[in-house]
Write an enzyme that holds these catalytic residues in place. Sequence first.
Site, PDB file in Angstrom:
ATOM      1  N   PHE A 156       0.825  -1.223   0.000  1.00 31.77           N
ATOM      2  CA  PHE A 156       0.000   0.000   0.000  1.00 31.77           C
ATOM      3  C   PHE A 156       0.853   1.265   0.000  1.00 31.77           C
ATOM      4  CE2 PHE A 156      -0.431   2.549   3.952  1.00 31.77           C
ATOM      5  CZ  PHE A 156       0.593   1.962   4.666  1.00 31.77           C
ATOM      6  N   LYS A 157       2.154   1.109   0.304  1.00 33.17           N
ATOM      7  CA  LYS A 157       3.026   2.283   0.331  1.00 33.17           C
ATOM      8  C   LYS A 157       3.101   2.962  -1.031  1.00 33.17           C
ATOM      9  CE  LYS A 157       5.588   1.585   4.484  1.00 33.17           C
ATOM     10  NZ  LYS A 157       4.998   0.312   4.952  1.00 33.17           N
ATOM     11  N   ASP A 158       2.707   2.245  -2.093  1.00 32.30           N
ATOM     12  CA  ASP A 158       2.651   2.861  -3.423  1.00 32.30           C
ATOM     13  C   ASP A 158       1.727   4.083  -3.439  1.00 32.30           C
ATOM     14  OD1 ASP A 158       4.422   1.239  -4.895  1.00 32.30           O
ATOM     15  OD2 ASP A 158       2.894  -0.298  -5.163  1.00 32.30           O
TER      16      ASP A 158
END
Length: 432
Positions: free
Chosen positions: A106-108
């Site tokens: 999810f860091k994208d």
Amino acid sequence: MKFYSTQQNSPIVGLQEAVMNGLAPDGGLYMPIHIPQLSSNFFKAARTLSFQDIAFEVGKHFFMPDIGEEMLQSIIKDAYNFEIPLVALNERLYVMELFHGPTGAFKDFAARFMARLFGFFVEKSGRKVTILVATSGDTGSAVAHGFLNINNINVVILYPSGKVSPLQEKQLTGMGGNIKALEVKGTFDDCQKLVKQAFLDMELKEKTTLASANSINIARLLPQSFYYVYLSILLNTGGRPIVVSVPSGNFGNLTAGIIAKRMGVPIDKFVASTNVNDVIPCYLQTGKFEPKPSIATISNAMDVGNPSNFVRMLELYDHDVKKMKSDVFGANFSDQEVREAISNVYEQFSYIMDPHGAVAYLGLIRYMSKNPECQGVFLETAHPAKFLDEVEKSIHEPVAIPKQLKKYLKCKKEAVLIENTFDDLENVLLSI
Ligand SMILES: *Cc1c(COP(=O)(O)O)cnc(C)c1O
């Protein structure tokens, strides 16, 4: 929007300064001076909007007019070119999959937005900037991928030799272009120490412009509020209160959720779900914040002993644990419980969770067992294929690797091996 420091001892600044500074000069974290409100008309119209449209409608309150409408639109279009499915396990239990970006975590969401915004400000300033980041695995690849091919920016990633998974290593070292990987003969803590030293070094400061892309940057925090808005719009609640469980480490994700709630998103409760690194669940129980050294677990992106966004949570709740408790329920779980959850959910729903999502699932189930009237959503923050061994051991089946991650398996490792010394790092930085 203007931003203040949580230490209250730095000037109030605009977006560009807050983003480029990362940390405020007094060591505090930047927060917006007020939380914008989404109108009821917005929520009525939002049912027909795409994620990108929603991101724009939310983002404009924070980012315009510091950046223009066209620029914000183009950052969002470019950054969010992947799907965000909300999957129903049954009619009361949903999972929002936040791992369909290029690095499978999810860091994208945050890194891709931040990289583009940063690129815009750097171009405006006419300087060349080197982004320096230490990683234990996931952050480095999301940051590297986000900044790939952005003009006037070089990225230098430090990672501990032999201490990241084979897939993670490929993700860190196979990018090429403006991304340089340094394999440090040391631990993650050593990498972090070298990075800190570089930021404090006066000589280096004169010769290069270094910037940080770690998770305290306000440009990484705010874009994470977008998917909470989207979730509340997609979810068919049947009039039930919404509870969202967030697998947490540094608590940026959860803080962004709380900000979304303040903007008017109808989320009734959050579950702060952690592994045994349970400083915040403990705080919610005792009112005492007691950081401790982190403990290694199978949900390793959440192995944080001193969550950096806690100060932002305190700001949002006026430093009052009672107020925080009325919105946030804390829950923590052992690796054994996580393994059993992965196995049980696969048996029950044929759904494959990764260890981080599984922590969130467990937190949600615990909360809903006492509050059965809710409609529950947990956030899946990593693709299960990123934690292949662990997941396959729990479900006794092979896990398919998606094409965005398979690509990395073909990458050639290109890293500069350095000793754990500042001289070695300095030589690399001065040669860029
Ligand atoms: C970073 C990370 C988390 C923790 O997010 P925070 O915002 O630091 O709480 C959870 N899951 C995965 C897969 C991550 O990479």
